[in-house]
Design a protein around this motif. Structure first.
Motif, short mmCIF file in Angstrom:
data_model
loop_
_atom_site.label_atom_id
_atom_site.label_comp_id
_atom_site.label_asym_id
_atom_site.label_seq_id
_atom_site.Cartn_x
_atom_site.Cartn_y
_atom_site.Cartn_z
N TRP A 152 7.26 -10.51 -9.11
CA TRP A 152 7.99 -9.62 -8.31
C TRP A 152 7.61 -8.38 -8.92
N ILE A 153 7.08 -8.11 -9.88
CA ILE A 153 6.74 -6.84 -10.51
C ILE A 153 5.65 -6.09 -9.46
N ASN A 154 5.23 -6.91 -8.78
CA ASN A 154 4.15 -6.40 -7.51
C ASN A 154 4.92 -5.37 -6.71
N ILE A 155 6.00 -6.07 -6.38
CA ILE A 155 6.75 -5.49 -5.23
C ILE A 155 6.81 -3.91 -5.31
N PRO A 156 7.76 -3.09 -6.20
CA PRO A 156 7.83 -1.90 -6.32
C PRO A 156 6.42 -1.05 -6.19
N VAL A 157 5.63 -1.42 -6.96
CA VAL A 157 4.23 -1.06 -7.15
C VAL A 157 3.47 -0.85 -6.11
N GLY A 158 3.37 -1.98 -5.23
CA GLY A 158 2.72 -2.30 -4.07
C GLY A 158 3.49 -1.70 -2.87
N ALA A 159 4.72 -1.38 -2.71
CA ALA A 159 5.38 -0.62 -1.76
C ALA A 159 5.16 0.85 -1.78
N ALA A 160 4.99 1.22 -3.19
CA ALA A 160 4.48 2.60 -3.54
C ALA A 160 3.01 2.90 -2.90
N ALA A 161 2.23 2.00 -3.23
CA ALA A 161 0.57 2.08 -2.70
C ALA A 161 0.72 2.12 -1.32
N PHE A 162 1.74 1.05 -0.51
CA PHE A 162 1.68 1.33 0.87
C PHE A 162 2.01 2.55 1.44
N ALA A 163 3.11 3.28 0.80
CA ALA A 163 3.58 4.58 1.41
C ALA A 163 2.42 5.54 0.99
N PHE A 164 1.59 5.57 -0.18
CA PHE A 164 0.49 6.29 -0.26
C PHE A 164 -0.64 6.40 0.69
N ALA A 165 -0.97 4.69 0.94
CA ALA A 165 -1.96 4.61 1.88
C ALA A 165 -1.61 5.08 3.26
N LEU A 166 -0.61 5.00 3.70
CA LEU A 166 0.06 5.52 5.21
C LEU A 166 -0.46 6.88 5.38
N VAL A 167 -0.13 7.57 4.05
CA VAL A 167 -0.41 9.20 4.24
C VAL A 167 -1.87 9.39 3.94
N ALA A 168 -2.49 8.86 2.76
CA ALA A 168 -3.66 9.22 2.29
C ALA A 168 -5.09 8.74 2.89
N VAL A 169 -5.08 7.33 3.24
CA VAL A 169 -6.17 6.94 3.56
C VAL A 169 -6.46 7.16 5.40
N PRO A 170 -7.76 7.77 5.52
CA PRO A 170 -7.90 8.27 6.92
C PRO A 170 -8.11 7.05 7.89
N ARG A 171 -8.06 7.44 8.79
CA ARG A 171 -8.24 6.71 10.20
C ARG A 171 -9.73 6.61 10.53
N LEU A 172 -10.54 5.76 9.85
CA LEU A 172 -11.91 5.71 9.83
C LEU A 172 -12.22 4.94 11.21
N GLU A 173 -13.28 5.55 11.77
CA GLU A 173 -13.77 4.78 12.97
C GLU A 173 -14.39 3.62 12.68
N PRO A 174 -14.03 2.42 13.32
CA PRO A 174 -14.66 1.19 13.21
C PRO A 174 -16.06 1.11 13.74
N GLY A 175 -16.82 0.10 13.58
CA GLY A 175 -18.22 -0.11 14.07
C GLY A 175 -17.85 -0.39 15.45
N PRO A 176 -19.12 -0.33 16.41
CA PRO A 176 -19.00 -0.96 17.64
C PRO A 176 -18.54 -2.63 17.65
#
Length: 483
Positions: A152-176
């Motif tokens: 369960w210790i993963n939950i708060p850390v993972g939730a914070a990472a998810f919030a960071f990812a929504l903002v910080a990780v760019p929408r990279l173009e997938p391949g064909p």
């Protein structure tokens, strides 16, 4: 960094709570599957997730994997029986593979070749740090909060990472979009790999010889079929033509040697020093700690140097030489020396391995087309994990059978413990120490030989410098047509 550490930590933090978990759930005989299920799931899905990341986009697979990882962590803590826990751990392992793999893929897509080693070294530092803090953290959480909080210790850390990812990780173009997904290749490869890992696990059990041979035969047949399928598949999950590239072939070999040569022996070092050097369990852990510290320091230093200079070839050459020399010295060290001697030697092996552990991933990524970054990243991680899993099982079998064959009458290898040996007469202690030295000497020599092969692979890496040019964007077919 956050999710890479989560995935790596979840592999180590559970180890110290296993006895408590199996006791409360009443399934001691299935305890190992809590770890094996996680490891197996995180290994077999690597090529499939790598391909999906290239096709659907690394960001999408990253976020989905994180959500599944958090849901699986929640389910693990609520487990009321061992079957539930194992199933949740399998799901957790599958999603952990996506987190680790997509972290490396995203870094590769948003950095230049020159920048990449520095960032890969930081991401790669998650594994040695998890080795250092995981068992201690898992024990403390189990003692004070209960084993459920290990998950369960993963939950708060993972939730914070998810919030960071929504903002910080760019929408990279997938391949064909592929003409077809290699379902047959994925199914056959998964079956063959599961059979191989099971064969290696059962081979360590003296009563599992027949089942191990059967699993090994299934695995061999599966890999032959996989090779034939991949040669004809229009969109293979592991493109075999990659290995015609010298950088990719040599880098893949170096990655496998890390798993075979160092990761496999680390779990057995405490036992070796408790028996051969007659140390306590606490003191015996100092040698793996020294190894990991050497790996961590070298990993960060060489990543920074490679990014600063653009040179990379010298690091795996020096690293494999240092690893081979260190393991050979371990084979020649007489048991009973002060513990600082093997600590220094294994720290040198760790430094040699860290010199190219993350760097080689960055170099190989730069040799593959940008549209297949996920696929090549999965491949290089896959060979490392398979090499580690198989070699760990083989070493376990060699140690178990070798010690059992040499023990004097009156001692049973299946019930022999360090405390029992330390309480015996000086003659028995000396005899057991000599036996463990005899059994481990050829193991260290074999691992040194693996690193010697790594020297050859490192020398075969092409000369060159890491480019400062940004990674080319992946364009869909519609984008390449004239307006």
């Amino acid at each position: 960094m956050t999710v890479s550490f989560l995935g790596a930590l979840d592999h180590t933090v559970v180890s110290t709570s296993l006895a408590t978990i199996s006791g409360e759930l009443g399934a001691l005989q299935l305890m190992s599957w809590v770890v094996v299920g996680y490891t197996l799931a995180s290994t077999v899905l690597l090529p499939v997730l790598g391909k999906l990341g290239d096709v659907l986009g690394a960001r999408r697979i990253f976020l989905v994997s994180l959500v599944i990882f958090l849901a699986a962590s929640l389910a693990c803590g609520f487990a009321t029986d061992i079957a539930w826990l194992i199933a949740a751990r399998v799901l957790q392992g599958m999603s952990s593979a996506g987190l680790q793999l997509m972290s490396q893929t995203i870094i590769a897509r948003v950095t230049t070749q020159r920048e990449r080693p520095r960032y890969m070294a930081i991401i790669g530092a998650a594994f040695p740090i998890a080795i250092l803090v995981g068992p201690v953290l898992g024990g403390a959480i189990t003692d004070y909060w209960g084993w459920q909080w290990v998950f369960w210790i993963n939950i708060p850390v993972g939730a914070a990472a998810f919030a960071f990812a929504l903002v910080a990780v760019p929408r990279l173009e997938p391949g064909p979009a592929p003409r077809s997904f290699d379902i047959a290749g994925a199914a056959v490869f998964t079956t063959a790999l599961v059979a191989l890992v099971l064969a290696a696990s059962w081979a360590a059990d003296q009563s599992g010889g027949a089942t191990a041979l059967t699993a090994l035969a299934v695995s061999a047949a599966g890999f032959i079929a996989f090779f034939l399928i991949e040669r004809r598949a229009p969109e293979p999950i592991i493109p075999l033509h990659f290995f015609a590239n010298r950088t990719i072939a040599a880098g893949t070999a170096l990655s496998a040697i890390i798993g075979v040569g160092l990761f496999s022996i680390t779990a057995y070092l405490p036992t070796y020093f408790q028996m051969a050097y007659r140390t306590t369990a606490t003191v015996s852990g100092l040698v793996p700690i020294a190894t990991v510290f050497g790996m961590l320091a070298s990993n960060l230093l060489t990543g920074w140097l490679a990014s600063r200079t653009g040179r990379y070839r010298i690091f795996p050459i020096v690293g494999t030489i240092l690893g081979a020399a260190g393991l050979l010295v371990m084979a020649l060290l007489p048991a009973g020396l002060p513990l600082w001697a093997p600590m220094m030697v294994m720290a040198g092996v760790g430094m040699g391995t860290g010199a190219f552990m993350s760097l080689i991933v960055a170099v190989v990524q730069g040799a593959a087309p940008a549209s297949q970054t996920g696929t090549i990243t999965a491949t290089i991680n896959l060979v490392r994990q398979v090499g580690s899993t198989v070699a760990t099982a083989v070493i376990g079998g060699v140690v178990g059978s070798g010690v059992a064959a040499l023990l004097p009458a009156g001692l049973d290898a299946s019930t022999l413990t360090p405390r029992q040996v330390h309480g015996a007469s000086a003659a028995v202690q000396a005899s057991v120490a000599e036996i463990y030295g005899t059994v481990f000497t050829p193991i260290f020599i074999a691992l040194a030989a693996a690193y010697a092969l790594g020297i050859v692979a490192a020398v075969l890496l092409p000369h060159g410098r890491l480019s400062d040019e940004p990674a080319p964007a992946i364009r869909t077919p519609s984008e390449t047509l004239p307006a």
